[in-house]
Design an enzyme around this catalytic site. Structure first.
Site, PDB file in Angstrom:
ATOM      1  N   LYS A 175      29.825  40.814  19.648  1.00  0.00           N
ATOM      2  CA  LYS A 175      28.728  40.632  18.624  1.00  0.00           C
ATOM      3  C   LYS A 175      28.100  41.664  17.964  1.00  0.00           C
ATOM      4  CE  LYS A 175      30.630  36.351  17.988  1.00  0.00           C
ATOM      5  NZ  LYS A 175      31.379  36.071  16.880  1.00  0.00           N
ATOM      6  N   HIS A 219      31.138  53.068  23.908  1.00  0.00           N
ATOM      7  CA  HIS A 219      32.418  53.056  23.075  1.00  0.00           C
ATOM      8  C   HIS A 219      33.429  53.841  23.551  1.00  0.00           C
ATOM      9  CE1 HIS A 219      34.125  52.434  19.223  1.00  0.00           C
ATOM     10  NE2 HIS A 219      34.375  53.645  19.279  1.00  0.00           N
ATOM     11  N   ASP A 251      27.730  51.893  16.084  1.00  0.00           N
ATOM     12  CA  ASP A 251      27.886  53.012  16.782  1.00  0.00           C
ATOM     13  C   ASP A 251      27.121  54.195  16.406  1.00  0.00           C
ATOM     14  OD1 ASP A 251      29.740  51.389  18.334  1.00  0.00           O
ATOM     15  OD2 ASP A 251      31.420  51.962  16.992  1.00  0.00           O
ATOM     16  N   GLY A 269      34.693  42.237  31.371  1.00  0.00           N
ATOM     17  CA  GLY A 269      33.412  42.571  31.889  1.00  0.00           C
ATOM     18  C   GLY A 269      33.526  43.658  33.273  1.00  0.00           C
ATOM     19  N   SER A 270      34.611  44.400  32.938  1.00  0.00           N
ATOM     20  CA  SER A 270      34.938  45.592  34.150  1.00  0.00           C
ATOM     21  C   SER A 270      33.793  46.546  34.120  1.00  0.00           C
ATOM     22  CB  SER A 270      36.265  46.275  33.986  1.00  0.00           C
ATOM     23  OG  SER A 270      36.342  47.095  32.913  1.00  0.00           O
ATOM     24  N   ASN A 271      33.188  46.804  32.937  1.00  0.00           N
ATOM     25  CA  ASN A 271      31.971  47.781  32.859  1.00  0.00           C
ATOM     26  C   ASN A 271      30.693  47.243  33.587  1.00  0.00           C
ATOM     27  OD1 ASN A 271      32.364  50.540  31.450  1.00  0.00           O
ATOM     28  ND2 ASN A 271      33.536  48.999  30.298  1.00  0.00           N
ATOM     29  N   LYS A 276      28.450  31.005  16.931  1.00  0.00           N
ATOM     30  CA  LYS A 276      28.964  29.909  16.263  1.00  0.00           C
ATOM     31  C   LYS A 276      27.912  28.702  15.781  1.00  0.00           C
ATOM     32  CE  LYS A 276      33.790  29.587  17.362  1.00  0.00           C
ATOM     33  NZ  LYS A 276      34.798  28.906  18.292  1.00  0.00           N
ATOM     34  N   GLU A 286      34.651  55.359  31.602  1.00  0.00           N
ATOM     35  CA  GLU A 286      33.623  54.440  31.436  1.00  0.00           C
ATOM     36  C   GLU A 286      32.851  53.868  32.561  1.00  0.00           C
ATOM     37  OE1 GLU A 286      34.664  51.381  28.485  1.00  0.00           O
ATOM     38  OE2 GLU A 286      36.374  52.314  27.771  1.00  0.00           O
ATOM     39  N   ASN A 346      24.933  51.148  24.700  1.00  0.00           N
ATOM     40  CA  ASN A 346      26.283  50.405  24.336  1.00  0.00           C
ATOM     41  C   ASN A 346      27.437  51.620  24.699  1.00  0.00           C
ATOM     42  OD1 ASN A 346      28.425  48.875  23.361  1.00  0.00           O
ATOM     43  ND2 ASN A 346      28.551  50.064  21.445  1.00  0.00           N
TER      44      ASN A 346
END
Ligand code: GRF
Length: 200
Positions: A91, A109, A150, A12-14, A61, A179, A107
């Site tokens: 996911k 990447h 992507d 979770g650094s972003n 799950k 990022e 997102n």
């Protein structure tokens, strides 16, 4: 004020960089309403809790596709979410959700899309592939999320050098630094583009 849901699966650094940008006032008109994790093991959940941000663990799950769709849509509706920020979420989002939130899901990447992206390119594998291919530069890309992997429209991209002596870990660190700055810039552009007439 636009409500953000930040989706994570790991460190979770972003997410942290984005929350800090919001706190500093670098991203206007947004608030982090929810951090959703695909696993209870995500380290980033601790930070979100410390910051007093609501968290929710949503594991795919054992769930059918319909249950995944309904479960995610329910939680997003409950928090009245305007934008979804994928920050290391491991996911695939249901097509139903990407259609409903078209141009509202972002997102990041860790490569220069269209290079080294798509199925199978995640985490350290991306940087290993870049080095193996002998690339002279790499970087990070923030893009909209569509039904593909992507494949959505690119919002921002920033490059860095790849040195001959680099290990995949060296490159990952250099790209991660990028990022942590471009994701916040991209969110600000998307959240505030109509008022600023910014074209993306
Ligand atoms: C980042 O490299 C991001 O580009 C990719 O997943 C990683 C997440 O890292 N999608 P973190 O959890 O934000 O530290």
């Amino acid at each position: 004020m636009l409500k953000l849901a930040i989706f994570i699966s790991g460190t979770g650094s972003n997410m942290k960089a984005i929350v800090e940008s919001i706190e500093r006032g670098d991203i206007e008109n947004v608030s982090p309403a929810l951090v959703l994790s695909s696993t209870e093991k995500a380290k980033g959940l601790h930070y979100a809790k410390e910051k007093g941000i609501d968290t929710h663990v949503f594991s795919y799950k054992g769930l059918s596709q319909d249950e995944i769709n309904a479960g995610l849509l329910d939680i997003l509706a409950k928090y009245d979410i305007d934008m979804i920020i994928l920050a290391g979420f491991m996911k695939i989002l249901p097509a139903e959700l990407t259609r409903k939130y078209k141009d509202k899901i972002l997102n990041i990447h860790p490569s220069l899309i269209p290079k080294f992206c798509g199925k199978g390119f995640y985490g350290m594998r991306v940087h290993e592939a870049v080095i193996e291919a002998g690339e002279k530069e790499s970087g990070a890309t923030v893009h909209f999320v569509d039904e593909g992997v992507d494949t959505g429209k690119i919002i921002l991209q920033e490059k860095c050098a790849v040195y001959e002596t680099d290990s995949a870990e060296d490159l990952q660190k250099r790209v991660l630094k990028i990022e942590h700055t471009i994701y916040s810039k991209a969110i600000d552009i998307v959240a505030n583009c109509s008022s600023r007439k910014t074209i993306y």
